[in-house]
Structure formats: structure tokens, C-alpha cells
Design a protein around this motif. Structure first.
Motif, PDB file in Angstrom:
ATOM      1  N   LEU A  89      -1.814   6.672  -0.793  1.00 43.05           N
ATOM      2  CA  LEU A  89      -3.247   6.613  -0.500  1.00 43.05           C
ATOM      3  C   LEU A  89      -3.561   5.521   0.526  1.00 43.05           C
ATOM      4  O   LEU A  89      -4.483   5.673   1.329  1.00 43.05           O
ATOM      5  CB  LEU A  89      -4.036   6.364  -1.792  1.00 43.05           C
ATOM      6  CG  LEU A  89      -4.084   7.536  -2.783  1.00 43.05           C
ATOM      7  CD1 LEU A  89      -4.758   7.113  -4.074  1.00 43.05           C
ATOM      8  CD2 LEU A  89      -4.813   8.723  -2.163  1.00 43.05           C
ATOM      9  N   TRP A  90      -2.812   4.440   0.506  1.00 39.31           N
ATOM     10  CA  TRP A  90      -3.085   3.332   1.432  1.00 39.31           C
ATOM     11  C   TRP A  90      -2.847   3.719   2.884  1.00 39.31           C
ATOM     12  O   TRP A  90      -3.307   3.043   3.791  1.00 39.31           O
ATOM     13  CB  TRP A  90      -2.236   2.120   1.068  1.00 39.31           C
ATOM     14  CG  TRP A  90      -3.024   0.841   0.957  1.00 39.31           C
ATOM     15  CD1 TRP A  90      -3.031  -0.199   1.836  1.00 39.31           C
ATOM     16  CD2 TRP A  90      -3.924   0.477  -0.085  1.00 39.31           C
ATOM     17  NE1 TRP A  90      -3.874  -1.186   1.411  1.00 39.31           N
ATOM     18  CE2 TRP A  90      -4.447  -0.803   0.227  1.00 39.31           C
ATOM     19  CE3 TRP A  90      -4.363   1.104  -1.254  1.00 39.31           C
ATOM     20  CZ2 TRP A  90      -5.357  -1.462  -0.591  1.00 39.31           C
ATOM     21  CZ3 TRP A  90      -5.266   0.453  -2.066  1.00 39.31           C
ATOM     22  CH2 TRP A  90      -5.751  -0.805  -1.730  1.00 39.31           C
ATOM     23  N   GLU A  91      -2.115   4.812   3.094  1.00 34.98           N
ATOM     24  CA  GLU A  91      -1.884   5.303   4.447  1.00 34.98           C
ATOM     25  C   GLU A  91      -2.991   6.228   4.932  1.00 34.98           C
ATOM     26  O   GLU A  91      -3.008   6.622   6.094  1.00 34.98           O
ATOM     27  CB  GLU A  91      -0.544   6.054   4.515  1.00 34.98           C
ATOM     28  CG  GLU A  91       0.674   5.186   4.242  1.00 34.98           C
ATOM     29  CD  GLU A  91       0.877   4.133   5.318  1.00 34.98           C
ATOM     30  OE1 GLU A  91       0.676   4.445   6.500  1.00 34.98           O
ATOM     31  OE2 GLU A  91       1.222   2.988   4.963  1.00 34.98           O
ATOM     32  N   ARG A  92      -3.890   6.590   4.040  1.00 31.96           N
ATOM     33  CA  ARG A  92      -4.979   7.485   4.413  1.00 31.96           C
ATOM     34  C   ARG A  92      -6.001   6.749   5.283  1.00 31.96           C
ATOM     35  O   ARG A  92      -6.204   5.534   5.135  1.00 31.96           O
ATOM     36  CB  ARG A  92      -5.686   8.049   3.174  1.00 31.96           C
ATOM     37  CG  ARG A  92      -4.757   8.739   2.190  1.00 31.96           C
ATOM     38  CD  ARG A  92      -4.093   9.949   2.801  1.00 31.96           C
ATOM     39  NE  ARG A  92      -5.073  10.949   3.207  1.00 31.96           N
ATOM     40  CZ  ARG A  92      -4.780  12.034   3.910  1.00 31.96           C
ATOM     41  NH1 ARG A  92      -3.530  12.233   4.311  1.00 31.96           N
ATOM     42  NH2 ARG A  92      -5.713  12.903   4.209  1.00 31.96           N
ATOM     43  N   PRO A  93      -6.655   7.462   6.200  1.00 31.49           N
ATOM     44  CA  PRO A  93      -7.615   6.814   7.111  1.00 31.49           C
ATOM     45  C   PRO A  93      -8.727   6.052   6.396  1.00 31.49           C
ATOM     46  O   PRO A  93      -9.168   5.001   6.885  1.00 31.49           O
ATOM     47  CB  PRO A  93      -8.176   7.997   7.913  1.00 31.49           C
ATOM     48  CG  PRO A  93      -7.093   9.028   7.865  1.00 31.49           C
ATOM     49  CD  PRO A  93      -6.444   8.879   6.525  1.00 31.49           C
TER      50      PRO A  93
ATOM     51  N   LEU B 157     -12.136  -4.352   4.378  1.00 34.85           N
ATOM     52  CA  LEU B 157     -11.481  -5.263   3.438  1.00 34.85           C
ATOM     53  C   LEU B 157     -10.094  -4.785   3.051  1.00 34.85           C
ATOM     54  O   LEU B 157      -9.110  -5.534   3.129  1.00 34.85           O
ATOM     55  CB  LEU B 157     -12.346  -5.410   2.178  1.00 34.85           C
ATOM     56  CG  LEU B 157     -11.735  -6.267   1.052  1.00 34.85           C
ATOM     57  CD1 LEU B 157     -11.510  -7.711   1.532  1.00 34.85           C
ATOM     58  CD2 LEU B 157     -12.646  -6.251  -0.182  1.00 34.85           C
ATOM     59  N   LEU B 158      -9.987  -3.511   2.662  1.00 32.39           N
ATOM     60  CA  LEU B 158      -8.729  -2.995   2.141  1.00 32.39           C
ATOM     61  C   LEU B 158      -7.631  -2.945   3.192  1.00 32.39           C
ATOM     62  O   LEU B 158      -6.448  -3.068   2.858  1.00 32.39           O
ATOM     63  CB  LEU B 158      -8.941  -1.592   1.549  1.00 32.39           C
ATOM     64  CG  LEU B 158      -9.897  -1.505   0.350  1.00 32.39           C
ATOM     65  CD1 LEU B 158     -10.022  -0.062  -0.123  1.00 32.39           C
ATOM     66  CD2 LEU B 158      -9.403  -2.394  -0.787  1.00 32.39           C
ATOM     67  N   LYS B 159      -8.002  -2.761   4.459  1.00 32.99           N
ATOM     68  CA  LYS B 159      -6.975  -2.647   5.497  1.00 32.99           C
ATOM     69  C   LYS B 159      -6.172  -3.935   5.659  1.00 32.99           C
ATOM     70  O   LYS B 159      -5.060  -3.920   6.179  1.00 32.99           O
ATOM     71  CB  LYS B 159      -7.610  -2.253   6.835  1.00 32.99           C
ATOM     72  CG  LYS B 159      -8.465  -3.344   7.466  1.00 32.99           C
ATOM     73  CD  LYS B 159      -9.021  -2.901   8.800  1.00 32.99           C
ATOM     74  CE  LYS B 159      -9.832  -4.003   9.478  1.00 32.99           C
ATOM     75  NZ  LYS B 159     -10.369  -3.565  10.795  1.00 32.99           N
TER      76      LYS B 159
END
Length: 534
Positions: free
Chosen positions: A185-189, A196-198
Motif C-alpha cells: 500500500l505504501w507504494e500506492r500514489p 506526511l506519510l510520504k
């Protein structure tokens, strides 16, 4: 290093801190996958940040243990039989790298076909994936670290997987499932674009969730809880003296072992190649577009590996993943690498008990995704679409690595790549066109840019098969180099053509005994020198 303005310092600290968070689980995981003591991964991370950070002239590169070195360390462990001997090979590899730097071998990566490099990375990725599968289901026995695809003795991979499936741990499976979901999921746009999450590494989230889930299992579902060998087991020193006591030193008694030098060459080759490729990629990401002196980088990497081997660390190289994370977090100078190394050192001294709560299932998930990134399906598709001259060296390198070892696999892939280079040169050495005018066969033989001895046999066969009474034109106006053997073959044909009533037209002079350099060839172009054989 850039100015000392506040914005630069803040950006460097953010980059160093975020890359440190990524480095902790990866240093441990790579040491695990390499079959080395876990503490050696942390030592290598510290050396990569501090030692290489000091000597490197790269503004943004961060060094440390990297997934691409896993197989070469595993191979060295198997060949040498002890970690202390591997440390000696690492020291020698560092000396070799320093020598390569002084020999100005910084352009070495340019001599490796891209298809072979991609095959090397894909082969490493596939083996990395295979090695993590038992850990995902909670099979963390020591034998799981020795998985090899085609062993000559011992337990093969099928038996390993069978043992793993018979010892499935529900807690490990749940942690692995959540960890893999987060990593995907962390690779999703939506996550990558979040302000913040990036900036939060997925590896950190996975580690924190792994620790939290196992804590929950201990209190609510004790039958699922992971303990002892299912968790990281770093030694916990009580003080600085205890920490220094954990350092392992090389076995200098192995100096007379020839296998040590072969392992050193393998480590130096792979570490240097990966470092040069990572440096090139990091320079492309640099917002200021600075260029790193590659020869100095080889020296810095060599000093780093020499230091790492001397104090008990596994081999290191420049790492594009950590470097890019640091850049994205705001790093602009090498201070980020120094901060990265310093935080690793502080963490391992003050927080080893926290690190020992990390489940192997969480680390295995990180490494499995890392392996997939090295061996993405789209890489196979792209190389296949580029044709057999790219795909066959690529797939051959992968298969050779799986069937043998990393160094042999690269060597086999290089041979296949060279074969296609020679084949392409052979096919483009000359072209033959034919036409018929008034019942007479006309042949035009156009020589390519570089006509070598490899083309002699084919050209002689073409000349031998020419029919009698034909008109033949040999066009060398595009030739910058003509091998003397080829010129001799053409001259021999000229002398025998009259007996077959073949008429020759030469465009370009072939009677010189030496090959024509480009400047002379250009001067002779467009000069028609007709020679009729009566």
C-alpha cells in the motif's frame, strides 16, 4: 558540502534520520539473509555512514550493507567455512577497491552490458525472495539460512519448504500478512503523495507494527506470540566496554588460503559495480546535479570495506534506496550520511533491547519486497521486447546465478553478452546487394565501419561463390578500419578474378598493407579507382 545555513542543516538531519530508520531493519535483515551475525550488519551500517561518508566526495550517497551483496557473502561463507575468514576477504576486497581507484577504474561499470547488470540484480532478487519464504510462516531455524537451489549435499530447497509448511506459526503469518499489505500500500500514489506519510518509511511502519502485534499476541493470544528464535537476538552490552567486546576480528591465519582471495575478488567486483551504478543514479537525483568523482568513490568504498572487515562488519557499498530516501527527505550534503551513521551507532549502544523485539517475519517481509523490486516482472518484459540480443544475456545471467553462484553467473552472462556483440559486429561487417542488367550479374559488396578478422571467413566465402562473368563492386567508403587479413583476402581475390572473367570495381584503396585510420579513410572516400580485368 554546501553552506551552513539553517535550511541545509535541517534538511540534512531529516535525510539522515529517515535513512537511519530504514537502515536499522535492513542492516539486520541483510545480515540475516547473508548468514552472518546480526551485529555485523549494524557495524557495517555504522562504517558505511561514518567512514565512507568522510572519504567519499559524493554529496548525497549513503553506504552500508546492501541486498546485492547477500549472495556473494553467502558464497564466501560456504567456501571459507567461517565468518572470521569472510572478514579477511572483506578487508582484502577493500584493498582491491582502493587499488582500482588509483588505477582509475571508475569507468569499469561502462564495460558491463546493461542486460547482464539487470540479470545480476534480478537473480539476486529471486534468491532473496526464496530465502525469505520460510520466515514468512515462522520457520526461523538456522537451516533456513542455508537454503540453496541445487545443493550437492544436505537438504534441498523442496525439503526446506516442506519443513516450513509443517511448522507454520499463526502469529508469524499474521504479522507477515500485515507487513506485506503495508509495504504494498505504501507504494500506492495516495500514500506516496501524502504530505506526511510520504516521509515515513514503510520499513519503519512494518517494524513498529510487528513489535506491537507480537505484544498484543502475548497479552491476548499467547499461543500466537513469537519468542526466542522468532525474534531478533542482538547481544545487549551493559556498557561501552561490553559493546567493544562484541567486535569480531578477521582470521589473519587464512592469508595462505587461495579461496580467500577468490572471495575477495568477488566481493570487490560486485561491491564496486553496485557502488558505481548507485553513484550514477544518485547523481541523477541530486537537485543540484553535482557529479561524483568515480575513482575517489572506489577508494572511499575500499577504505570502508577495509574498516568494516577489520571491526567485524559485512561488506558495504553505496545504496541507491537509502540515498534516494535521504534526498527526498531534504538532504543536500554529505552531513546526512554522517548523521545516518552516528544515529546507528547510538541506537545499537543504547536501544538493543528494543531491537530484540522485532519479529523475523517483519524483516523477512521487507526483504521479500526488496527482492521483488530487484526482479520486477516488467524488467523481464522490457528485456524480452528489446530482442534476443538483450534478453538472452539477461536470462542466462539469472539462470547461471541460480545454478552456480553470483560471480560465475556474471561471468557466464558476460560471455553471452560478448557473443552477441561479436555476432552483431560479424553481421554488420559487410552487406551484399545483387542486380541483373542485360543478362549480367552485378554484385555490390559494401564494407561496414569496422571490418575485422572476424569477417574474413564470411567475406572469402562470398567472393568464392561469385559466378563467372559477373561484375563486382567492392565499396569501402564507409570503412574506418580494415584489418590487414581482410585486405589480403580481397587482394588475393583480385589476382584470381581474371581467370573467372570477373570484372572488379574498387571504391576505396585496399592495397595498403596497414589498416586505414579514420582520417585517411575520409580522405580517400568518393575516389573511384576502376580496375578492369581483361
Amino acid at each position: 558540502m554546501g553552506g551552513l545555513d539553517t535550511s541545509t542543516i535541517v534538511g540534512d538531519f531529516k535525510g539522515g534520520f529517515v535513512s537511519f530508520l530504514v537502515a536499522v531493519p535492513l542492516c539486520l535483515g541483510i545480515a540475516l539473509a547473508s548468514g552472518a551475525p546480526l551485529f555485523s550488519g549494524i557495524i557495517a551500517g555504522v562504517v558505511g555512514g561514518l567512514v565512507v561518508g568522510i572519504f567519499s566526495r559524493s554529496a548525497l550517497s549513503i553506504s552500508g550493507p546492501e541486498a546485492g551483496l547477500i549472495m556473494v557473502v553467502l558464497s564466501a561463507m560456504e567456501a571459507l567455512g567461517s565468518f572470521q575468514a569472510v572478514l579477511l576477504a572483506t578487508c582484502l576486497a577493500g584493498i582491491i577497491q582502493i587499488g582500482l581507484g588509483f588505477a582509475k577504474a571508475g569507468i569499469i561499470s561502462n564495460f558491463f552490458p546493461t542486460s547482464v547488470i539487470k540479470g545480476m540484480l534480478a537473480g539476486i532478487g529471486i534468491i532473496l525472495i526464496i530465502k525469505q519464504l520460510p520466515h514468512l510462516v515462522g520457520y526461523d531455524a538456522d537451516s533456513a539460512e542455508a537454503i540453496i537451489l541445487f545443493p550437492t549435499s544436505g537438504v534441498d530447497i523442496i525439503d526446506q519448504f516442506g519443513q516450513a509448511l509443517n511448522q507454520i506459526n499463526t502469529g508469524a503469518v499474521l504479522i507477515s500478512a500485515v507487513a506485506l499489505a503495508v509495504l504494498i500500500l505504501w507504494e500506492r500514489p495516495v500514500f506516496k503523495a501524502h504530505p506526511l506519510l510520504k516521509n515515513i518509511p514503510a520499513a519503519l511502519i512494518v517494524v513498529v507494527l510487528g513489535i506491537a502485534m507480537n505484544g498484543l499476541f502475548k497479552s491476548a493470544f499467547p499461543q500466537w506470540a513469537l519468542r526466542d528464535g522468532h525474534l531478533v537476538q542482538l547481544p545487549v552490552p551493559e556498557n561501552l566496554a561490553g559493546f567493544l567486546g562484541l567486535v569480531t576480528f578477521p582470521d589473519f591465519g587464512q592469508f595462505t588460503n587461495p579461496q580467500v582471495y577468490l572471495s575477495a575478488i568477488a566481493i570487490a567486483l560486485v561491491a564496486s559495480l553496485e557502488a558505481l551504478l548507485a553513484i550514477e543514479a544518485t547523481d541523477e537525483l541530486d537537485p543540484l546535479k553535482r557529479k561524483t568523482p568515480t575513482n575517489q568513490e572506489l577508494k572511499a568504498q575500499g577504505i570502508g570495506n577495509l574498516a568494516s572487515g577489520l571491526v567485524g562488519g559485512i561488506p558495504i557499498t553505496s545504496i541507491i534506496v537509502r540515498s534516494s530516501i535521504s534526498i527526498n527527505a531534504g538532504a543536500r550534503t554529505k552531513r546526512a550520511a554522517l548523521i545516518h551513521g552516528s544515529l546507528l551507532l547510538i541506537c545499537v549502544i543504547t536501544l538493543p533491547a528494543v531491537l530484540n523485539q522485532i519479529p523475523w517475519a517483519a524483516l523477512a517481509s521487507i526483504l521479500l519486497v526488496t527482492g521483488y523490486k530487484l526482479a520486477r516482472v516488467r524488467v523481464f518484459r522490457q528485456l524480452y521486447q528489446q530482442g534476443k540480443t538483450k534478453f538472452l544475456p539477461f536470462i542466462t545471467t539469472i539462470l547461471a546465478i541460480l545454478l552456480t553462484d553470483l560471480l560465475t553467473g556474471i561471468f557466464v552472462g558476460m560471455l553471452v553478452g560478448i557473443f552477441f556483440i561479436l555476432l552483431d559486429s560479424y553481421q554488420h561487417g559487410y552487406q551484399v546487394q545483387t542486380r541483373t542488367e542485360k543478362g549480367v550479374e552485378h554484385y555490390q559488396i559494401m564494407l561496414g565501419n569496422h571490418v575485422t578478422f572476424l569477417h574474413k571467413a564470411g567475406l572469402v566465402q562470398v567472393l568464392r561463390d561469385l559466378p563467372e562473368n559477373a561484375i563486382v563492386e567492392i565499396d569501402g567508403t564507409q570503412a574506418a578500419f580494415i584489418d590487414p587479413d581482410v585486405m589480403e583476402a580481397i587482394e588475393n581475390f583480385r589476382q584470381t578474378a581474371q581467370m573467372r572473367n570477373i570484372r572488379l570495381l574498387f571504391i576505396q584503396k585496399f592495397r595498403d598493407a596497414e589498416p586505414q585510420p579514420v582520417s585517411r579513410a575520409n580522405g580517400l572516400r568518393n575516389k573511384l579507382i576502376p580496375t578492369m580485368n581483361k
